[in-house]
Design a protein around this motif. Sequence first.
Motif, PDB file in Angstrom:
ATOM      1  N   TRP A 326      -9.691  -3.816  -1.214  1.00 46.88           N
ATOM      2  CA  TRP A 326      -9.837  -5.184  -1.691  1.00 46.88           C
ATOM      3  C   TRP A 326      -8.624  -6.019  -1.320  1.00 46.88           C
ATOM      4  N   CYS A 327      -8.851  -6.940  -0.401  1.00 46.57           N
ATOM      5  CA  CYS A 327      -7.828  -7.916  -0.050  1.00 46.57           C
ATOM      6  C   CYS A 327      -8.224  -9.223  -0.709  1.00 46.57           C
ATOM      7  N   MET A 328      -7.357  -9.742  -1.565  1.00 46.22           N
ATOM      8  CA  MET A 328      -7.673 -10.935  -2.351  1.00 46.22           C
ATOM      9  C   MET A 328      -7.430 -12.238  -1.601  1.00 46.22           C
ATOM     10  N   ALA A 329      -7.004 -12.165  -0.354  1.00 42.06           N
ATOM     11  CA  ALA A 329      -6.764 -13.395   0.407  1.00 42.06           C
ATOM     12  C   ALA A 329      -8.088 -14.112   0.644  1.00 42.06           C
ATOM     13  N   ASP A 330      -8.005 -15.316   1.170  1.00 43.97           N
ATOM     14  CA  ASP A 330      -9.209 -16.045   1.533  1.00 43.97           C
ATOM     15  C   ASP A 330      -9.451 -15.814   3.030  1.00 43.97           C
ATOM     16  N   ILE A 331     -10.699 -15.617   3.394  1.00 47.86           N
ATOM     17  CA  ILE A 331     -11.020 -15.365   4.806  1.00 47.86           C
ATOM     18  C   ILE A 331     -10.654 -16.575   5.665  1.00 47.86           C
ATOM     19  N   VAL A 375     -11.665   0.307  -6.844  1.00 45.39           N
ATOM     20  CA  VAL A 375     -10.840  -0.102  -5.699  1.00 45.39           C
ATOM     21  C   VAL A 375      -9.639   0.827  -5.614  1.00 45.39           C
ATOM     22  N   ASN A 376      -9.290   1.279  -4.418  1.00 41.71           N
ATOM     23  CA  ASN A 376      -8.068   2.085  -4.317  1.00 41.71           C
ATOM     24  C   ASN A 376      -7.023   1.526  -3.348  1.00 41.71           C
ATOM     25  N   ILE A 377      -7.396   0.461  -2.617  1.00 43.50           N
ATOM     26  CA  ILE A 377      -6.382  -0.226  -1.805  1.00 43.50           C
ATOM     27  C   ILE A 377      -6.448  -1.707  -2.177  1.00 43.50           C
ATOM     28  N   PHE A 378      -5.305  -2.279  -2.509  1.00 37.31           N
ATOM     29  CA  PHE A 378      -5.250  -3.641  -3.042  1.00 37.31           C
ATOM     30  C   PHE A 378      -4.248  -4.451  -2.231  1.00 37.31           C
ATOM     31  N   HIS A 379      -4.629  -5.674  -1.888  1.00 36.26           N
ATOM     32  CA  HIS A 379      -3.839  -6.457  -0.931  1.00 36.26           C
ATOM     33  C   HIS A 379      -3.754  -7.897  -1.430  1.00 36.26           C
ATOM     34  N   LYS A 404      -4.030   3.627  -4.564  1.00 36.95           N
ATOM     35  CA  LYS A 404      -3.143   4.515  -3.797  1.00 36.95           C
ATOM     36  C   LYS A 404      -2.189   3.679  -2.950  1.00 36.95           C
ATOM     37  N   HIS A 405      -2.594   2.420  -2.682  1.00 36.70           N
ATOM     38  CA  HIS A 405      -1.864   1.614  -1.705  1.00 36.70           C
ATOM     39  C   HIS A 405      -1.982   0.157  -2.101  1.00 36.70           C
ATOM     40  N   MET A 406      -0.872  -0.586  -1.991  1.00 34.75           N
ATOM     41  CA  MET A 406      -0.905  -2.017  -2.278  1.00 34.75           C
ATOM     42  C   MET A 406      -0.097  -2.760  -1.210  1.00 34.75           C
ATOM     43  N   THR A 407      -0.540  -3.982  -0.918  1.00 31.42           N
ATOM     44  CA  THR A 407       0.138  -4.790   0.095  1.00 31.42           C
ATOM     45  C   THR A 407       0.626  -6.088  -0.528  1.00 31.42           C
ATOM     46  N   THR A 408       1.756  -6.562  -0.065  1.00 36.87           N
ATOM     47  CA  THR A 408       2.178  -7.930  -0.361  1.00 36.87           C
ATOM     48  C   THR A 408       2.443  -8.613   0.971  1.00 36.87           C
ATOM     49  N   VAL A 409       2.039  -9.866   1.065  1.00 33.86           N
ATOM     50  CA  VAL A 409       2.139 -10.586   2.335  1.00 33.86           C
ATOM     51  C   VAL A 409       2.258 -12.086   2.119  1.00 33.86           C
ATOM     52  N   GLY A 410       2.945 -12.744   3.018  1.00 30.07           N
ATOM     53  CA  GLY A 410       2.877 -14.204   3.063  1.00 30.07           C
ATOM     54  C   GLY A 410       4.167 -14.919   2.760  1.00 30.07           C
ATOM     55  N   VAL A 417       9.788  -9.181  -9.100  1.00 34.78           N
ATOM     56  CA  VAL A 417       8.328  -9.286  -9.029  1.00 34.78           C
ATOM     57  C   VAL A 417       7.751  -8.045  -8.337  1.00 34.78           C
ATOM     58  N   TRP A 418       8.460  -7.596  -7.307  1.00 34.24           N
ATOM     59  CA  TRP A 418       8.061  -6.364  -6.617  1.00 34.24           C
ATOM     60  C   TRP A 418       7.993  -5.210  -7.615  1.00 34.24           C
ATOM     61  N   ASN A 419       8.997  -5.100  -8.458  1.00 31.32           N
ATOM     62  CA  ASN A 419       9.035  -3.990  -9.422  1.00 31.32           C
ATOM     63  C   ASN A 419       7.893  -4.060 -10.429  1.00 31.32           C
ATOM     64  N   TRP A 420       7.549  -5.273 -10.822  1.00 31.58           N
ATOM     65  CA  TRP A 420       6.405  -5.421 -11.735  1.00 31.58           C
ATOM     66  C   TRP A 420       5.124  -4.964 -11.035  1.00 31.58           C
ATOM     67  N   TYR A 421       4.980  -5.409  -9.788  1.00 33.54           N
ATOM     68  CA  TYR A 421       3.808  -5.025  -8.991  1.00 33.54           C
ATOM     69  C   TYR A 421       3.721  -3.492  -8.911  1.00 33.54           C
ATOM     70  N   HIS A 422       4.855  -2.873  -8.639  1.00 36.16           N
ATOM     71  CA  HIS A 422       4.901  -1.430  -8.472  1.00 36.16           C
ATOM     72  C   HIS A 422       4.594  -0.699  -9.785  1.00 36.16           C
ATOM     73  N   GLN A 423       5.276  -1.132 -10.851  1.00 35.86           N
ATOM     74  CA  GLN A 423       5.175  -0.374 -12.105  1.00 35.86           C
ATOM     75  C   GLN A 423       3.910  -0.687 -12.892  1.00 35.86           C
ATOM     76  N   VAL A 424       3.580  -1.973 -12.989  1.00 31.15           N
ATOM     77  CA  VAL A 424       2.454  -2.342 -13.847  1.00 31.15           C
ATOM     78  C   VAL A 424       1.129  -2.311 -13.063  1.00 31.15           C
ATOM     79  N   VAL A 425       1.064  -3.040 -11.973  1.00 28.42           N
ATOM     80  CA  VAL A 425      -0.203  -3.066 -11.215  1.00 28.42           C
ATOM     81  C   VAL A 425      -0.449  -1.713 -10.556  1.00 28.42           C
ATOM     82  N   GLY A 426       0.593  -1.163  -9.954  1.00 27.66           N
ATOM     83  CA  GLY A 426       0.438   0.101  -9.238  1.00 27.66           C
ATOM     84  C   GLY A 426       0.628   1.326 -10.119  1.00 27.66           C
ATOM     85  N   LYS A 427       0.963   1.116 -11.403  1.00 30.01           N
ATOM     86  CA  LYS A 427       1.158   2.208 -12.359  1.00 30.01           C
ATOM     87  C   LYS A 427       2.131   3.257 -11.813  1.00 30.01           C
ATOM     88  N   SER A 428       3.079   2.780 -11.039  1.00 30.60           N
ATOM     89  CA  SER A 428       4.111   3.601 -10.386  1.00 30.60           C
ATOM     90  C   SER A 428       3.528   4.724  -9.526  1.00 30.60           C
TER      91      SER A 428
END
Length: 700
Positions: A326-331, A375-379, A404-410, A417-428
Amino acid sequence: MSESQAGAGGALSEAQIAVHWKEETKIPPPPEFVGQANLTDPGVFERFSLDNFPECFKEYAELLSWDTYWHTMLDTSDAPCWKWFVGGRLNASYNCVDRHLEKYKNKAALIYVPEPEDEAHVAITYRELYVRVNELAALLRDFAGLKKGDRVTLHMPMVPELPVTMLACARLGVIHSEVFGGFSGKSCGERIADSGSRVLITIDGYWRSGTKIDHKGNADIAVETAESLDQTVEKVLVWKRYAGEPLSKTPMVEGRDYFVDDILPDYRGRRVDPVPVAAEDPLFLMYTSGTTGRPKGCQHSTGGYMAYVTGTSKYIEDIHPEDVYWCMADIGWITGHSYIVYGPLALAATSVMYEGVPTYPDAGRAWRIAERLDVNIFHTAPTTIRMLRKAGPDEAKKYNYRFKHMTTVGEPIEPLVWNWYHQVVGKSQAVIVDTWWQTETGGFLCSTTPGLHPMKPGSAGPAVPGIHPVIFDEDGNEIPSGSGIAGNICIRNPWPGAFQTIWGDRERFVETYYAKYCKDPKSKDWRDWPYFAGDGAMLSDDGYYRILGRVDDVINVSGHRLGTKELESAALTVDEVAEAAVVPVADDVKGRAPEMYVSLKPGIAADDQVEKRIVTAIEGMIGKIARPKHVYIVPDMPKTRSGKIMRRVLAAISNTLDVGDVTTLANPDVVEDIRVMVQGEGKVETRKGPEDLERFGQET
Ligand code: WT7
């Protein structure tokens, strides 16, 4: 942790920029991730070294199905317009659809999640996608008269009909140019004219933040705008968000506008052979903002682009056919083209598309979607991560999903913010890739390779296989790693995903991206043509790149580029406005937001009607994304004696940075007046700002 000290001991030259930042501790990828990763062989970097360039990219090209193999890997004879896989022929829709039918016809290619939560998800299997793409291709060919090489403009939001339309165009060799659905009709019209499209494909309406948006009205403005620029639109094809009564009250124009739903039944069951195109035939155009104001149509190839996005989707996004991605960007942006549609579908992935706002109707929405679809890959992008964190800092913990995998871009992501993404969204438990790239580059340039490198919060990481960056100072000297000095990041070598040119403007292409550090404009050797990305960056001694932001007058708002000149010209269409200047201001959620300073024509008094008219003009001409955070009506602009507006001074005021020496200005007193207007009475303590803000508007 060590503090990296800029230019320690030595003085910095004018051309150098010192940066101070704390080195973050690296985090290794989780062993469970590595155990299943597509790429864990460290030999890849040797295989993709400059010694093995350009032949190394055969590995990527072989991920595709070719009608004819290429005879020449890289043709540099028309430098710097590189041609990849010359002699090769292929079709992008065949690669994303047909070739998966044998094994995966019943697997979901796309899962569509509408914004209204009570509306059912729609899963489109590869077989169903095949049928829809074929039927629409037949319609585009036989009803709209489109053929190979024609351009067609799409102005569509996040609906499954968008990838279907893109793939139907690709099937015919028609070049699509999708304009982000949130852009105004006028922006769309300008892009129609620039690309020379005779057909516009749009939709009646869609959902955004709980509101039904009437979109069809934009098509009328777009056609009118194109007409004023001498481009006639013969047909407007209008999809419907729901069958039956259209969402838009805007009337259809007889003989020009057609509902796709009304015509499609005539093409039911039709099949269209995919047209094999040359590897260097364009697949699509994607417009992006540049410094001069006029958007640039980035022209992407079929063979090189497809090879590159497929390779990077496999090795950096780590997509397997079994994954739910799941990539949440707009096409409507390049991220969606490369990493929702073409890359994932070429790999037979299941790609999730969400129509709406990530926090609608509440902060748990994204995590409910992740849980429900497993979902197991989040972008996503830092701006969305910040928004989700603000809306519900602990919300993700309530839901039972596992990435299992997350992306940040843009845009650059703050380590916090990265650490929150890693720990909370990615559950470490998830690996994170911070991917640095651009509309122009087609795919990722810098990122950790997730099965091989540790992650470093705030740093994109080393380059991806086959990309060889270099950082130059203004004078063209290479800045070594670990120096604590930032410079202009460039790529030494061509790569297959790079855009081919700016549509219809080769001169601007060469000037903007290749002229700066090219020592011999006649050279046919790629070594003489480093690609200039327009970003400031710094290289640590561990080989990780940290991207600092744009070096030109482009503002990165929520991970998307807005040209300051575009906003300024929009403001100048308001009668009362004499001069306008746009600067970036730091924003908690969007990263950067535009802030506008205007002066009025003599004898005109400031009132909030003027401000409203300016905002309306910007929204109407560009779109809501460009709405300025503030509009300040100032008595006069700070100017040099030669009459240039000092945007640097305005940016410093907006961001409470030091305005520096202003005594040489033509009107130094106005600086304090403006400062008081923006910051209030009384002296405000200035601070050090991020490098892009410190440097904004500096003469280089
Ligand atoms: C600009 C390109 C590439 C897809 C979305 C944006 C900035 C991009 C990162 C990152 C720091 C980044 C750069 C670049 N940028 N990714 N991971 N870290 N900055 O595409 O609209 O063409 O914008 O976005 O400044 O030049 P785009």
